[in-house]
Each structure stands twice: as structure tokens, then as C-alpha cells.
Design an enzyme around this catalytic site. Structure first.
Site, mmCIF file in Angstrom:
data_model
loop_
_atom_site.group_PDB
_atom_site.id
_atom_site.type_symbol
_atom_site.label_atom_id
_atom_site.label_comp_id
_atom_site.label_asym_id
_atom_site.label_seq_id
_atom_site.Cartn_x
_atom_site.Cartn_y
_atom_site.Cartn_z
ATOM 1 N N CYS A 87 0.239 6.441 1.348
ATOM 2 C CA CYS A 87 -0.190 7.273 0.225
ATOM 3 C C CYS A 87 -0.040 8.756 0.573
ATOM 4 C CB CYS A 87 -1.621 6.898 -0.170
ATOM 5 S SG CYS A 87 -2.129 7.599 -1.754
ATOM 6 N N HIS A 196 -1.676 0.746 -0.453
ATOM 7 C CA HIS A 196 -2.548 0.805 0.715
ATOM 8 C C HIS A 196 -2.706 -0.537 1.438
ATOM 9 C CE1 HIS A 196 -4.419 4.870 0.157
ATOM 10 N NE2 HIS A 196 -3.889 4.692 -1.044
ATOM 11 N N GLU A 198 -3.997 -1.024 4.291
ATOM 12 C CA GLU A 198 -5.236 -1.074 5.084
ATOM 13 C C GLU A 198 -6.422 -1.601 4.290
ATOM 14 O OE1 GLU A 198 -4.133 1.456 3.534
ATOM 15 O OE2 GLU A 198 -5.566 3.087 3.260
#
Lengths: 235, 82
Positions: A87, A196, A198
Site C-alpha cells: 500500500c 494488504h 499482512e
């Protein structure tokens, strides 16, 4: 020996601790690094996390790309260290000219947050080797400046050389040209994407799947891939 | 104190979502005099002392390297304002 993966915190980073958590869950040791330092503390790989560094002033990621530690990041990239930009981190890599093109305000002007389907277009990078080419994954997306752009000739070059790493499937959430969600460099060690990974590494906290609510862990292979790349390089 | 003004615009061929949004608002208000709006940025660099050729060259470099991103934007003007 445990792989050590650094996560650089910039003023305005939001997902640095999430990235550290993902690294830990994947089996590596997260190392918190600071933008104002010139020390990578001997890490084996790096994550530039999401957020809104410097309030996205000037251009998203532009001021962070000038941070002191970025000179060491560029040196490490040139030496082949696995580096992932997520991002805002992707925006920094583009602004630092480690990846090609630019990211502008979403075409619809809105911030968007959704669980996003992606196709892995290149599984021959340090961050995607635990995927297969063409594999479909779902990970969260959340951004305001996610519109990927480059000139037609540059887009053709990226496609021709297999540097498009991820493409949006189903919905193009931000007007990105050719549905590009993420890129790799020629060497395959530097990868950036808007969604994302994560946030999709542990059952109970990921996107919904047909099997169960919040059970999606499609982000985990990013980090296990990097660990494998580090282990292979040091073996 | 002298000021160097740098104007940066999104590249003409690329989508300018902000300009498009303003343009849409004008159309909703019934304005038909303006067919388009594009939004750029103006930087005002305050100069300590005189604007020499070297200072101006430095400003040009700064405009190209940092104030704009040549992939998505063009520097459309650099001028000295006293």
C-alpha cells in the site's frame, strides 16, 4: 538460524505492527526499524508497511521516499535483498524509482476497503514463490490513492517482461490501468502491491471464505516465500 | 523576499480524478460555460537573498526531482515573483 525481516516505521505508518505480526506468524523474527536511521540492523529482508506517511502530502509516499533510511533500502534492493512494499510502501517504492509507474487518487475519489480477489501473475519472485502462476487469492484492500498508471509503452513493457505480479479480479477497485494491483522489479526481489497481505495471515482475523468467516490466510505465502528466498540465498 | 513559483499539473493524457469531480459538480449546478476542470499544484519557494542563475537552476532541479513525479505530472511553469 531465524530469518530476520525488518519493518520500517515512518511518521504516519499504520500497519507496521500488523506486518511485524505477520512476519512472526510466518516463522521469522520481525525487527522494528526507524525511518530516520541509516541502519538496517543486519536484517535479511524488508517490509515497507501501509499507512499515510507524512499525511500523503506532496504525493502518496513521496516524502517517505526521501527519508534517511531509504538510501540504505536502495542499496539493499540493488544487492538483491527481498523488499516488499504494501500500500503506502508500494507508493514509496514507486516514488523511490525502485518500481515503475505512479499511483494516483482512486478514479471514484473515495477511500475504499474491501476483501479483494487477485490473480498471482508472477510466482517467480522473492515474495510470491509459495504461490502458483494464475492462483487466485483474496486479501484486504484499503486505500485512497491506489490508481496505478504508467504510459502505454511502459505498460506494454511491464506486461511483456512479466513484471505485473498481481492483477485485480472481478472488480477493479480504483481505476488501475490494466487492472494492475502489484509489480515486481526485473530481479524479482522488490515487490509492491496495494492490497494488504499482512491482514490475512491468521484464521479468525482474515477475510471471509466460503468455508468460514474470517478464515482467509492467503497473505501468509508472501512472508513464507521471503523466508524461503532468504534461506535459499544463505544456504 | 523574492519567491520562485513552480506550477505542476497532472499529465494531460492521464485521468485527473479531482478535476473530474469538480467538473461533475459544475455540471450539476447547471454551468455549461466550462467543459472541463483540471487541478494542479502551485509551490512558492521563498528565496533568501537574490535569485541568481544558480538558485534558479536549483529550483528547476527540485521541481523535476521532488516537487513533481514525471510519470504522472508535468512541471508547466517556473517563474520568479518579487
Amino acid at each position: 538460524m531465524t530469518t530476520r525481516i525488518g519493518v520500517i516505521t515512518f511518521p504516519g505508518s499504520l500497519d507496521d505492527r500488523d506486518a511485524q505480526r505477520a512476519i512472526r506468524i510466518a516463522g521469522a523474527e520481525p525487527v522494528a526499524l526507524w525511518h530516520g536511521s541509516h541502519d538496517l540492523e543486519g536484517v535479511d529482508a524488508l517490509v515497507l508497511p501501509g499507512g499515510f506517511s507524512y499525511g500523503d502530502y506532496l504525493r502518496a509516499g513521496a516524502i517517505a521516499a526521501l527519508a534517511p533510511i531509504m538510501s540504505e533500502v536502495k542499496d539493499a534492493a540493488a544487492k538483491g535483498m527481498p523488499i516488499l512494499g504494501i500500500c503506502n510502501g508500494f507508493q514509496m517504492l514507486v516514488e523511490a524509482h525502485l518500481l515503475s509507474g505512479g499511483l494516483i487518487r482512486n478514479a471514484h475519489q473515495q477511500f475504499i476497503r474491501r476483501d479483494q480477489r487477485l490473480r498471482v501473475e508472477n510466482s517467480d519472485t522473492a515474495w510470491t514463490s509459495d504461490f502458483t502462476d494464475g492462483q487466485e487469492i483474496v486479501i484486504p484492500l484499503k486505500n485512497a490513492d491506489g490508481g496505478y498508471i504508467a504510459s502505454e509503452s511502459e505498460l506494454d513493457r511491464l506486461e511483456g517482461e512479466g513484471l505485473v505480479a498481481f492483477r485485480y479480479l472481478g472488480v477493479n477497485p480504483n481505476g488501475s490501468l490494466r487492472d494492475i494491483a502489484g509489480l515486481t522489479n526485473e530481479r524479482g526481489n522488490v515487490v509492491g502491491l496495494m492490497p494488504h497481505p499482512e491482514h490475512a495471515v491468521e484464521e479468525g482475523f482474515g477475510p471471509n471464505t466460503p468455508d468460514a468467516m474470517r478464515s482467509g490466510v492467503d497473505g501468509l505465502p508472501f512472508f513464507t516465500s521471503a523466508i524461503a528466498a532468504v534461506v535459499a540465498a544463505t544456504a | 523576499m523574492p519567491t520562485i513559483v513552480v506550477d505542476v499539473m497532472p499529465k494531460a493524457e492521464l485521468l485527473d480524478p479531482q478535476g473530474k469531480a469538480v467538473s461533475g459538480a459544475l455540471a450539476r449546478l447547471g454551468n455549461d460555460s466550462f467543459s472541463g476542470v483540471r487541478i494542479g499544484k502551485r509551490f512558492e519557494l521563498t528565496v533568501e537573498g537574490e535569485v541568481t542563475d544558480a538558485v534558479l537552476a536549483e529550483a528547476r532541479q527540485l521541481a523535476d526531482d521532488i516537487l513533481s513525479n514525471s510519470v504522472i505530472e508535468d512541471v508547466v511553469g517556473i517563474e520568479v515573483v518579487e
